[in-house]
Design a protein around this motif. Sequence first.
Motif, PDB file in Angstrom:
ATOM      1  N   ASN A 431       0.835  -1.195   0.000  1.00  0.00           N
ATOM      2  CA  ASN A 431       0.000   0.000   0.000  1.00  0.00           C
ATOM      3  C   ASN A 431       0.871   1.246   0.000  1.00  0.00           C
ATOM      4  O   ASN A 431       1.951   1.267   0.591  1.00  0.00           O
ATOM      5  CB  ASN A 431      -0.909   0.020   1.232  1.00  0.00           C
ATOM      6  N   PHE A 432       0.422   2.289  -0.689  1.00  0.00           N
ATOM      7  CA  PHE A 432       1.174   3.534  -0.679  1.00  0.00           C
ATOM      8  C   PHE A 432       0.238   4.714  -0.765  1.00  0.00           C
ATOM      9  O   PHE A 432      -0.891   4.629  -1.256  1.00  0.00           O
ATOM     10  CB  PHE A 432       2.183   3.581  -1.830  1.00  0.00           C
ATOM     11  N   VAL A 433       0.713   5.844  -0.241  1.00  0.00           N
ATOM     12  CA  VAL A 433       0.018   7.118  -0.347  1.00  0.00           C
ATOM     13  C   VAL A 433       1.074   8.152  -0.685  1.00  0.00           C
ATOM     14  O   VAL A 433       2.072   8.285   0.022  1.00  0.00           O
ATOM     15  CB  VAL A 433      -0.690   7.508   0.967  1.00  0.00           C
ATOM     16  N   VAL A 434       0.879   8.899  -1.798  1.00  0.00           N
ATOM     17  CA  VAL A 434       1.839   9.928  -2.189  1.00  0.00           C
ATOM     18  C   VAL A 434       1.086  11.224  -2.469  1.00  0.00           C
ATOM     19  O   VAL A 434      -0.075  11.218  -2.882  1.00  0.00           O
ATOM     20  CB  VAL A 434       2.648   9.517  -3.442  1.00  0.00           C
ATOM     21  N   ASN A 435       1.782  12.327  -2.212  1.00  0.00           N
ATOM     22  CA  ASN A 435       1.194  13.639  -2.435  1.00  0.00           C
ATOM     23  C   ASN A 435       2.052  14.427  -3.410  1.00  0.00           C
ATOM     24  O   ASN A 435       3.289  14.297  -3.432  1.00  0.00           O
ATOM     25  CB  ASN A 435       1.081  14.408  -1.119  1.00  0.00           C
ATOM     26  N   GLY A 436       1.409  15.255  -4.217  1.00  0.00           N
ATOM     27  CA  GLY A 436       2.139  16.088  -5.151  1.00  0.00           C
ATOM     28  C   GLY A 436       1.192  17.018  -5.876  1.00  0.00           C
ATOM     29  O   GLY A 436       0.054  17.235  -5.443  1.00  0.00           O
TER      30      GLY A 436
END
Length: 515
Positions: A431-436
């Motif tokens: 699982n991953f969560v990235v912001n940009g």
Amino acid sequence: MNKTFKKVMVTGLTVAMMVGGSTAAFADNGNGKGKGNDKDRDNEIRYNGYINNKNDNKNNNNNNNGKDLYINNLNVKNLNIKISFDDVKGGDVEWAARYIASLASKGVFEGYEDGTFQPRKTITRIEAITAAVRLMGLREQAESTDAKNTNLNFKDANKIQDWAKGYVAVALQNDLFEESDDMVQPTKEADRLWATTLLVKALKLQDEAKAKMTTKLNFKDADKIPAGSVGYVAVAIEKNLIDGYEDNTFRPTRPVTRAELAALLDRTGNQLPDNTSVKGTLSSAVSNNTLTFTQNGQSYNIELDSNAYIFRNGSKVSASELRSGDEVLVRTFGGKAIFVEVTKVASGSDLPSNSNFTGTLNATVSNNKLYLNKDNASYSIELASDVTIVRDGRTVSASELKSGDEVLVRTSGGKVVFVAVTKLAGDQNGNFVVNGRYNSLTTNSNDQVTQISIDKILSDGTVQDNVYYNTTSNVTFLYTISNGTTIQGDRSQLTDNRSVELRGNDNVVHTIVIK
């Protein structure tokens, strides 16, 4: 080992005078009458070194009564010990500083009278022979009147300086020469093959060398090593005395520099009996410039010399970087520790003071310390006041770090100055969560959205998708979008530079959150 060698090795450390190219560096400083002369003995400086027992500081005389730790017995003339040299600078020689300091602290191989070491200068055969004899603990014998007056049946005996004759005689007695050698060639440069052979003989490993004469050496230039020397090279490689170059050559005829000989000598010395040092375990960090350590259950104190050379974790460090539990080798002079080498770093005490490394947090930050696992060991290390912490693409406070986060850590001066979370805690299933910031969408031939790209501003030292960024950068990342991806928010607002959050599993985005 012959009886003479064994006897001398247990008598104690005899500190060498300066080892150099000048005659004065090896000259007889006595009156020419030798050690047997009473006046000459009276002029010698003697020091019996004892370390005070921590539990009995009143007992500081030379009668240890089992309560003081006997370190060494120095019996020298023209006392002069220097173990750090300003001219050992530059990437081509700095690697040898530790070896040079170690040998100088034993009095085997030191600098010149002008305070330099001249690490790049090539070594002569007589200098190498002298250092090898001293390494074997035979200096006292080599400088005796009998040794100096020995008849030398070499063709060039008249070219051997007076101070060196005893060393040649002792080297001859201890089989450091070949039976066929009819010349010493004292001023000739010592090459790698000759020096290697000399030190294998100093270890008394001639029989092993002879047994390995048919060894196949894998160097590109192995054909340049004489058949009668192959066994000596094989033993030296096996004992880690010497190795080849990066291009897999040995270069047997290449002259040896003083820096290179220091490494050869120190590696050889590690395989000889050593009564010049004491080993113990530090029972506390350095306090009041004093080392406190235990040996065989007994506690001892010894003052650190102001110029002590301290070697830990592969580099020279200050005394403040020594830790309780470090196993150390200590050499003393004048009642003070002049050389300290950490032979085994205390388990879980700290991590390299100036480096980058990875690990997994095993707790949240507490007492301004980072707690992590690395290589199956647990460590704690203090956070610097200006530490930068990046997690999930954002600069955060230490309180946002989670147990289980995989991190890249940068330290300086023994403190953490940068932390980048390379994998968030709880991501064991991918699982991953990235912001940009939104950049673009990519569609296939059926006009279906298949990929999304976002921009991130990454700080110096950030690791993202297994890439390390060593400058502040605006980087575009491309992610695959799964069928049926959910978009949270007003899709019409998905415009350039819009803040977004991508959530996914196994590198595939299943949710786009428009902020």
